[in-house]
Structures are given as structure tokens and as C-alpha cells.
Design a protein around this motif. Structure first.
Motif, PDB file in Angstrom:
ATOM      1  N   TYR A   1     -48.747 -62.484  70.732  1.00 30.04           N
ATOM      2  CA  TYR A   1     -49.563 -62.314  71.930  1.00 30.04           C
ATOM      3  C   TYR A   1     -50.683 -61.299  71.701  1.00 30.04           C
ATOM      4  O   TYR A   1     -51.698 -61.335  72.386  1.00 30.04           O
ATOM      5  N   ASP A   2     -50.499 -60.411  70.707  1.00 32.28           N
ATOM      6  CA  ASP A   2     -51.569 -59.484  70.330  1.00 32.28           C
ATOM      7  C   ASP A   2     -52.745 -60.234  69.713  1.00 32.28           C
ATOM      8  O   ASP A   2     -53.856 -59.726  69.673  1.00 32.28           O
ATOM      9  N   ILE A   3     -52.495 -61.440  69.230  1.00 29.66           N
ATOM     10  CA  ILE A   3     -53.537 -62.254  68.608  1.00 29.66           C
ATOM     11  C   ILE A   3     -54.350 -62.993  69.658  1.00 29.66           C
ATOM     12  O   ILE A   3     -55.575 -62.936  69.674  1.00 29.66           O
ATOM     13  N   PHE A   4     -53.666 -63.717  70.564  1.00 34.02           N
ATOM     14  CA  PHE A   4     -54.431 -64.571  71.472  1.00 34.02           C
ATOM     15  C   PHE A   4     -54.594 -64.045  72.895  1.00 34.02           C
ATOM     16  O   PHE A   4     -55.540 -64.422  73.569  1.00 34.02           O
ATOM     17  N   ALA A   5     -53.749 -63.153  73.370  1.00 40.39           N
ATOM     18  CA  ALA A   5     -53.908 -62.631  74.733  1.00 40.39           C
ATOM     19  C   ALA A   5     -55.240 -61.900  74.921  1.00 40.39           C
ATOM     20  O   ALA A   5     -55.913 -62.115  75.941  1.00 40.39           O
ATOM     21  N   PRO A   6     -55.678 -61.071  73.955  1.00 35.37           N
ATOM     22  CA  PRO A   6     -56.997 -60.432  74.132  1.00 35.37           C
ATOM     23  C   PRO A   6     -58.147 -61.436  74.202  1.00 35.37           C
ATOM     24  O   PRO A   6     -59.135 -61.207  74.903  1.00 35.37           O
TER      25      PRO A   6
ATOM     26  N   GLY B   1     -49.015 -64.523  82.274  1.00 33.76           N
ATOM     27  CA  GLY B   1     -49.107 -65.424  83.420  1.00 33.76           C
ATOM     28  C   GLY B   1     -49.318 -64.689  84.733  1.00 33.76           C
ATOM     29  O   GLY B   1     -50.140 -65.091  85.564  1.00 33.76           O
ATOM     30  N   VAL B   2     -48.596 -63.599  84.931  1.00 30.89           N
ATOM     31  CA  VAL B   2     -48.736 -62.812  86.158  1.00 30.89           C
ATOM     32  C   VAL B   2     -50.127 -62.182  86.227  1.00 30.89           C
ATOM     33  O   VAL B   2     -50.782 -62.212  87.266  1.00 30.89           O
ATOM     34  N   ARG B   3     -50.577 -61.638  85.093  1.00 31.79           N
ATOM     35  CA  ARG B   3     -51.883 -60.978  85.044  1.00 31.79           C
ATOM     36  C   ARG B   3     -53.023 -61.948  85.364  1.00 31.79           C
ATOM     37  O   ARG B   3     -54.025 -61.573  85.961  1.00 31.79           O
ATOM     38  N   HIS B   4     -52.858 -63.204  84.978  1.00 31.32           N
ATOM     39  CA  HIS B   4     -53.937 -64.183  85.156  1.00 31.32           C
ATOM     40  C   HIS B   4     -53.531 -65.324  86.085  1.00 31.32           C
ATOM     41  O   HIS B   4     -53.983 -66.460  85.917  1.00 31.32           O
TER      42      HIS B   4
ATOM     43  N   ALA C   1     -41.376 -62.442  73.138  1.00 23.79           N
ATOM     44  CA  ALA C   1     -42.526 -63.317  73.377  1.00 23.79           C
ATOM     45  C   ALA C   1     -42.468 -63.924  74.774  1.00 23.79           C
ATOM     46  O   ALA C   1     -43.492 -64.056  75.440  1.00 23.79           O
ATOM     47  N   ALA C   2     -41.267 -64.282  75.224  1.00 22.73           N
ATOM     48  CA  ALA C   2     -41.121 -64.837  76.577  1.00 22.73           C
ATOM     49  C   ALA C   2     -41.573 -63.815  77.616  1.00 22.73           C
ATOM     50  O   ALA C   2     -42.229 -64.163  78.609  1.00 22.73           O
ATOM     51  N   TRP C   3     -41.232 -62.548  77.393  1.00 19.98           N
ATOM     52  CA  TRP C   3     -41.662 -61.484  78.301  1.00 19.98           C
ATOM     53  C   TRP C   3     -43.182 -61.340  78.274  1.00 19.98           C
ATOM     54  O   TRP C   3     -43.813 -61.209  79.327  1.00 19.98           O
ATOM     55  N   GLU C   4     -43.789 -61.366  77.093  1.00 14.34           N
ATOM     56  CA  GLU C   4     -45.251 -61.280  76.987  1.00 14.34           C
ATOM     57  C   GLU C   4     -45.913 -62.458  77.689  1.00 14.34           C
ATOM     58  O   GLU C   4     -46.946 -62.298  78.342  1.00 14.34           O
TER      59      GLU C   4
END
Length: 124
Positions: A30-35, A71-74, A63-66
Motif C-alpha cells: 500500500y506504500d506503493i500505490f496508496a500515495p 477505503g474509508v479515507r476515500h 494489507a486488509a487493514w490498509e
């Protein structure tokens, strides 16, 4: 010995992000694609996501938590989400994800990949 191959490809095209994911997602992925997702939303407002799952093996707990946090953030920031896969549980995952977003969510079988891309591009 089990070896799980993983590959993540990110293609950004305006307000469209195309993620191709193979293998099993880990928290660090998630550090790769979330940003990238955060950046596109900041630039374009609502975005569209095309997520293509190739030989996908799910998520680790981290990863499930990330994924949940993303999802919540967006929750309001994704207009359309197309999930392309080849497993029954992936189709179920697409329906489950509707609870975590206001996006229009559709699942497409891998044989319908071109249709998924056309549907996502309609919203461009």
C-alpha cells in the motif's frame, strides 16, 4: 516450499488509475500505490479505478487493514471501480466493497477485461 510471486503495475492516465496486481498483497504494498491514489484524488477530485487481479492470492491481515483505511479515507472520492478477476470469491469481494464506497462498483470476468476498461472510460 511455497513461493508467491507478486507484481504491482500502476498506470495513471488523467483521473483513471489502472492497478494490475498479481500474487498476495502485503501491508507494504500500500506504500506503493496508496500515495498514487491520494495524489490523483488531490489533483482531479473524483477518480476512477480499474483493478485487474491476475493470479491473485488475497491479502495479509496488515494489507486488509490498509485496504480498509484507504477505503474509508476515500469513501466519496472514487466515481467508478471496476474489478477484473477470474475467481468466484473475487466477484464476491467486489459486491462486499460496495459497503465501503459511494463509487459505482462492477465486477468483470477476465474475459470481459476490454468491457471493464470501456465502462471505466465512459466516466472520463
Amino acid at each position: 516450499m511455497t513461493i508467491i510471486f507478486k507484481e504491482i503495475e500502476i498506470v495513471e492516465e488523467g483521473k483513471l488509475i489502472h492497478l494490475t496486481i498479481a500474487g498476495k498483497l502485503e501491508k507494504e504494498d500500500y506504500d506503493i500505490f496508496a500515495p498514487k491514489i491520494d495524489q490523483q484524488i488531490k489533483q482531479y477530485g473524483k477518480i476512477n479505478l480499474l483493478v485487474e487481479l491476475i493470479d491473485f492470492h488475497g491479502w495479509t491481515a496488515g494489507a486488509a487493514w490498509e485496504d480498509t483505511k484507504l477505503g474509508v479515507r476515500h469513501f466519496n472520492d472514487i466515481e467508478r471501480l471496476a474489478i477484473v478477476g477470474d475467481k468466484t470469491w473475487e466477484k464476491g469481494m467486489a459486491y462486499f466493497s460496495k459497503a465501503f464506497t459511494l463509487a459505482k462498483v462492477r465486477y468483470f470476468d477476465i474475459s470481459e477485461r476490454d468491457e471493464a476498461e470501456a465502462w471505466i472510460r465512459e466516466a472520463q
